[in-house]
Design an enzyme around this catalytic site. Structure first.
Site, PDB file in Angstrom:
ATOM      1  N   ASP A  43      41.493  33.686  45.782  1.00  0.00           N
ATOM      2  CA  ASP A  43      42.506  32.983  44.980  1.00  0.00           C
ATOM      3  C   ASP A  43      43.923  33.581  45.025  1.00  0.00           C
ATOM      4  O   ASP A  43      44.073  34.801  44.972  1.00  0.00           O
ATOM      5  CB  ASP A  43      42.123  33.001  43.489  1.00  0.00           C
ATOM      6  N   GLN A  59      43.555  37.583  45.433  1.00  0.00           N
ATOM      7  CA  GLN A  59      42.270  38.274  45.349  1.00  0.00           C
ATOM      8  C   GLN A  59      41.980  38.864  46.721  1.00  0.00           C
ATOM      9  O   GLN A  59      41.960  38.143  47.728  1.00  0.00           O
ATOM     10  CB  GLN A  59      41.170  37.281  44.954  1.00  0.00           C
ATOM     11  N   SER A 103      40.816  37.063  38.920  1.00  0.00           N
ATOM     12  CA  SER A 103      42.032  36.249  38.961  1.00  0.00           C
ATOM     13  C   SER A 103      42.828  36.225  37.653  1.00  0.00           C
ATOM     14  O   SER A 103      42.276  36.423  36.581  1.00  0.00           O
ATOM     15  CB  SER A 103      41.676  34.813  39.340  1.00  0.00           C
TER      16      SER A 103
HETATM   17  C1  FRU Z   1      37.498  31.661  41.970  1.00  0.00           C
HETATM   18  C2  FRU Z   1      36.957  32.927  41.351  1.00  0.00           C
HETATM   19  C3  FRU Z   1      37.563  33.190  39.990  1.00  0.00           C
HETATM   20  C4  FRU Z   1      37.425  34.678  39.857  1.00  0.00           C
HETATM   21  C5  FRU Z   1      37.715  35.125  41.268  1.00  0.00           C
HETATM   22  C6  FRU Z   1      36.994  36.368  41.687  1.00  0.00           C
HETATM   23  O1  FRU Z   1      37.413  31.656  43.352  1.00  0.00           O
HETATM   24  O2  FRU Z   1      35.557  32.901  41.275  1.00  0.00           O
HETATM   25  O3  FRU Z   1      36.954  32.466  38.943  1.00  0.00           O
HETATM   26  O4  FRU Z   1      38.326  35.229  38.942  1.00  0.00           O
HETATM   27  O5  FRU Z   1      37.339  34.070  42.113  1.00  0.00           O
HETATM   28  O6  FRU Z   1      37.400  36.745  42.967  1.00  0.00           O
END
Ligand code: FRU
Length: 477
Positions: A43, A59, A103
């Site tokens: 993300d 991420q 995230s």
């Molecule tokens: C979405 C997600 C979010 C989480 C993040 C972890 O892709 O699952 O909900 O915060 O990725 O990497």
């Protein structure tokens, strides 16, 4: 900085410098899309404009192209075209986020970047990790430049969320109205319904639950990555729901991303209207938006999907990296439809315009191009082929993106309903295609892995006017 923070940061610098050279030679590296220096990206996080620069966090799992422990990676840009890699400002160095800096968002005030994110903790034991065994902490960090964090604390733990929620409450997004701060978080209830929790605060630190926002009937079991904003008077609640059943013309990916138009007031008396998907392609998830100093609402999404193993893949996994972000897209309302369009700045990368006639193959050596077809009102169909296997067609009310071979790496077909087609714009990058229809009323985004570096373009649609530009690649240091 704690000793652990230092160790984690130095370890990443080492991993990046070890792998970077080899990865940078991969021919599927992108020309103008954001990608991870090494390893895995998902993300976009913390999108903002701050002290003269655009900031995009993401991420990031630098240690493995298959994902793993999450950090926040960081890019900045002065122009939304050239991106500078700034390192990893948030690392999992506390007991509240030791299994992942998940995230979140950036909120700018008083010359400070206030970062909110989810601290992931997975307890050891025999747990289902849905109603037990997982902590999702609402974390707060402050920075003066996006690169260095000088304050980090936990604002809420699972015991602060409503009792009807599972442990899955995450992905805070913060904004301000009047003197009050608001935060939305995505949640999964114990009855397996997705919803959004709305919190409010007077000081950015103490938050209280203001409302729970959900659909009349359950719409998937979890809503990830919520966002809320107004676009020319339209109130938009964007979420990424999991658990919808695929239908012929919608919800064809494993998980979805889209928005509800909100009637009324999300703080008290609201109604969510039909859910519209942001993007109909194979690779799009977890979008986030922000407003830039020009007043534009800009959306960037992960141009990838979670949990796709066994369905389709990205061969770059084998070279040590995976996934990219979409280009920044400006949102606008046209004919009461929410449209997405690549930010104007990207047009500066265009060069060597050329006309493409129907049934005449055009080759773009670098694989990077921007193409616009104008389709006459009386046309009944349109077809474009890119590379050996990708075909995009519109045929009386149905649009279809399909791969008829290996270049889709397992991607097969995505369909949608579209009554009329008057314009197609395609941003082509070495291994990515973003297809915008009718000024961005509908978009299909996909990765692809052409056998040849050059893009071969073939249009089959008489009387269509098509112009194609080569695109310059940019620096991403
Ligand atoms: C979405 C997600 C979010 C989480 C993040 C972890 O892709 O699952 O909900 O915060 O990725 O990497």
């Amino acid at each position: 900085m704690s000793a652990l923070t230092k160790v984690l940061e130095e370890d990443i610098v080492r991993v990046e410098s070890e792998k970077r050279n080899r990865i940078s030679r991969d021919r599927f590296r992108l020309g103008y899309h954001i990608m991870p220096p090494v390893g895995w990206l998902n993300d976009p996080n913390g999108l903002c404009w701050f002290k003269g620069k655009y900031h995009v966090f993401f991420q990031y799992s630098p240690h493995s192209a298959q994902g793993g422990l999450k950090y926040w990676g960081h890019y900045t840009s002065k122009d939304l075209i050239n991106w500078e890699y700034e390192g990893v400002p948030l690392v999992p160095d506390s007991s509240y986020d030791c299994h992942g800096v998940y995230s979140g968002c950036a909120f700018i005030e008083d010359d400070k970047m206030h970062l909110f994110y989810t601290g992931n903790v997975k307890l050891e034991g025999d747990y289902d990790y849905i109603i037990q065994g997982r902590e999702h902490n609402t974390m707060y960090a402050v920075s003066g430049d996006g690169r260095h964090i000088y304050e980090k604390s936990c604002l809420m733990t699972n015991s602060d969320y409503p009792k009807h929620c599972t442990c899955h409450v995450r992905d805070p997004k913060v904004w301000k109205e009047g003197e009050t701060y608001y935060m939305v978080q995505g949640a999964r209830t114990k009855k397996d319904a997705g919803e959004v929790l709305l919190f409010c605060s007077d000081d950015l630190k103490n938050w209280k639950l203001e409302n729970v926002i959900t659909s009349d009937t359950p719409f998937g079991y979890m809503w990830e990555c919520p966002d809320y904003f107004e676009l020319e008077e339209i109130k938009i609640l964007s979420v990424s729901p999991q658990g919808l059943k695929a239908q012929e013309y919608c919800w064809q990916n494993l998980y979805q991303s889209g928005y509800f138009k909100v009637q009324g007031d999300i703080k008290c008396d609201y109604k969510l209207e039909n859910f519209t998907e942001w993007d109909m392609g194979f690779d799009f998830y977890a979008p986030q938006t922000f407003q830039d100093p020009k007043g534009r609402r800009i959306l960037i999404a992960w141009m990838g999907m979670p949990d796709i193993r066994g369905m389709y893949e990205n061969p770059t996994e084998n070279t040590g990296w995976q996934h990219i972000l979409t280009v920044p897209r400006e949102l606008a309302v046209k004919n009461n439809k929410v449209c997405q369009w690549p930010v104007k700045e990207l047009e500066r990368l265009r060069k060597n315009p050329a006309v493409i006639h129907s049934d005449e193959k055009r080759i773009i050596e670098s694989g990077m191009f921007d193409l616009i077809s104008k389709i006459p009102e009386d046309a009944q169909s349109y077809q474009i082929q890119i590379g050996r296997d990708m075909e995009f067609t519109w045929n009386k009310e149905t649009v279809q993106l399909s791969f008829n071979g290996d270049e889709g790496a397992g991607r097969k077909i995505r369909k949608a309903r579209l009554e009329t087609l008057n314009q197609v714009r395609i941003l082509g990058d070495t291994s990515a295609l973003e297809i915008y229809l009718n000024n961005g009323e509908m978009v299909f985004s996909t990765r692809y892995y052409p056998v040849k570096k050059e893009a071969e373009i073939l249009i089959r649609s008489q009387s269509t006017d098509t112009i194609v530009w080569e695109m310059d690649g940019v620096s991403q240091q």
